[in-house]
Design an enzyme around this catalytic site. Sequence first.
Site, PDB file in Angstrom:
ATOM      1  N   LYS A  50      14.494   1.237 -31.020  1.00  0.00           N
ATOM      2  CA  LYS A  50      15.392   0.853 -29.926  1.00  0.00           C
ATOM      3  C   LYS A  50      14.662  -0.111 -28.986  1.00  0.00           C
ATOM      4  O   LYS A  50      15.239  -1.091 -28.522  1.00  0.00           O
ATOM      5  CB  LYS A  50      15.877   2.105 -29.174  1.00  0.00           C
ATOM      6  CG  LYS A  50      16.923   2.866 -29.965  1.00  0.00           C
ATOM      7  CD  LYS A  50      17.189   4.256 -29.429  1.00  0.00           C
ATOM      8  CE  LYS A  50      18.129   4.987 -30.395  1.00  0.00           C
ATOM      9  NZ  LYS A  50      18.274   6.409 -30.116  1.00  0.00           N
ATOM     10  N   GLN A 103      17.393  10.933 -25.913  1.00  0.00           N
ATOM     11  CA  GLN A 103      17.176  11.000 -27.361  1.00  0.00           C
ATOM     12  C   GLN A 103      17.391  12.434 -27.853  1.00  0.00           C
ATOM     13  O   GLN A 103      16.779  13.371 -27.349  1.00  0.00           O
ATOM     14  CB  GLN A 103      15.749  10.525 -27.690  1.00  0.00           C
ATOM     15  CG  GLN A 103      15.424  10.483 -29.172  1.00  0.00           C
ATOM     16  CD  GLN A 103      16.307   9.506 -29.944  1.00  0.00           C
ATOM     17  OE1 GLN A 103      16.539   8.385 -29.523  1.00  0.00           O
ATOM     18  NE2 GLN A 103      16.810   9.947 -31.091  1.00  0.00           N
ATOM     19  N   ASP A 157      25.343   5.784 -25.062  1.00  0.00           N
ATOM     20  CA  ASP A 157      25.469   6.467 -26.357  1.00  0.00           C
ATOM     21  C   ASP A 157      26.911   6.917 -26.608  1.00  0.00           C
ATOM     22  O   ASP A 157      27.268   7.266 -27.733  1.00  0.00           O
ATOM     23  CB  ASP A 157      24.559   7.706 -26.377  1.00  0.00           C
ATOM     24  CG  ASP A 157      23.431   7.572 -27.389  1.00  0.00           C
ATOM     25  OD1 ASP A 157      23.515   6.673 -28.253  1.00  0.00           O
ATOM     26  OD2 ASP A 157      22.484   8.365 -27.319  1.00  0.00           O
TER      27      ASP A 157
END
Length: 283
Positions: free
Chosen positions: A53, A97, A120
Amino acid sequence: MSAQLLDGKLMSDALRAEIAQRVAALKEKGVHLGLAVILVGEDPASQIYVRNKGIGCEQVGIHSVTIRMPENTTQQELEAQIRALNADDSIHGILVQLPLPKHLDEAAALAVIVPEKDVDGFHIQNAGKLMNGLTGVVACTPKGALEMIRRTGVNLSGKEAVVVGRSNIVGKPMAMLLLQQNCTVTMCHSRTADLAAHTRRADVLVAAVGKAHFITADMVKPGAIVIDVGINRLENGKVVGDVDFENVKEVAGFITPVPGGVGRMTITMLLENTVEAAEKLLG
Ligand code: NDP
């Protein structure tokens, strides 16, 4: 090989070039894009994802900040960190995460992220918007998978779509997106009776199971679009998807590879969602 390869790297390269232009345009308006990734603990797969990322952000000019927190972080500490990022004007996107260490409550942590910075798309408000056909942030993996499906050029209206897997982060949003494209959608899971009878009907087959080589050639309709979301590490270290690629590619019309397929597009969609978050903020 009869199937056409849906190359996530090629598609991502083109998309990232467009995203880089949007990032540069924002910079000209004085907005320097920032993405914060919170990584709790030492999970090796998560370390790799977070690194990738960071590389993606660098490619398009987004400033990425990784906040590493120890394995024994408390829920309170994690949520305090998220709140600090919510209030930080230099941060336009926040990503926690997953998976978090077992003692932490993932849903509670995700709920603390302000929905506008939830790049997300996991916040319940964004998931609810997708369910209701409203514009919100769409989860990166299904969004990337849909982009790959659209790039086949196949008219999706009225097509049979089968999604194997019903997780909140992949299976369910994927099914919603395909429904929005006017597909007739079937969702399959571990309790589905006669799975192959369903998958064999699929014009679009999405596998999000987490089992290596789970979808075999006899489960695939000739000419189908086969999207492999799975990421499975074999004992020899090789990374493979949920689809038996070597054999399924002889039957399918289009197929995504692993690696170099949906995973790559997922990160690209994360970059896109971060740009969109900042653009929305600017109005
Ligand atoms: P989950 O473990 O949350 O969900 C797996 C799903 O597969 C469940 O719904 C489960 O059913 C279903 N399933 C398990 N066994 C069977 C079976 N025998 N027959 C039919 N369905 C079955 O996984 P995720 O959705 O989070 O991830 C799925 C895969 O995608 C993983 O390999 C993951 O690593 C990968 N992934 C890849 C991403 C990318 O960027 N490419 C991003 C996110 C995930 P049930 O609900 O009944 O238990």
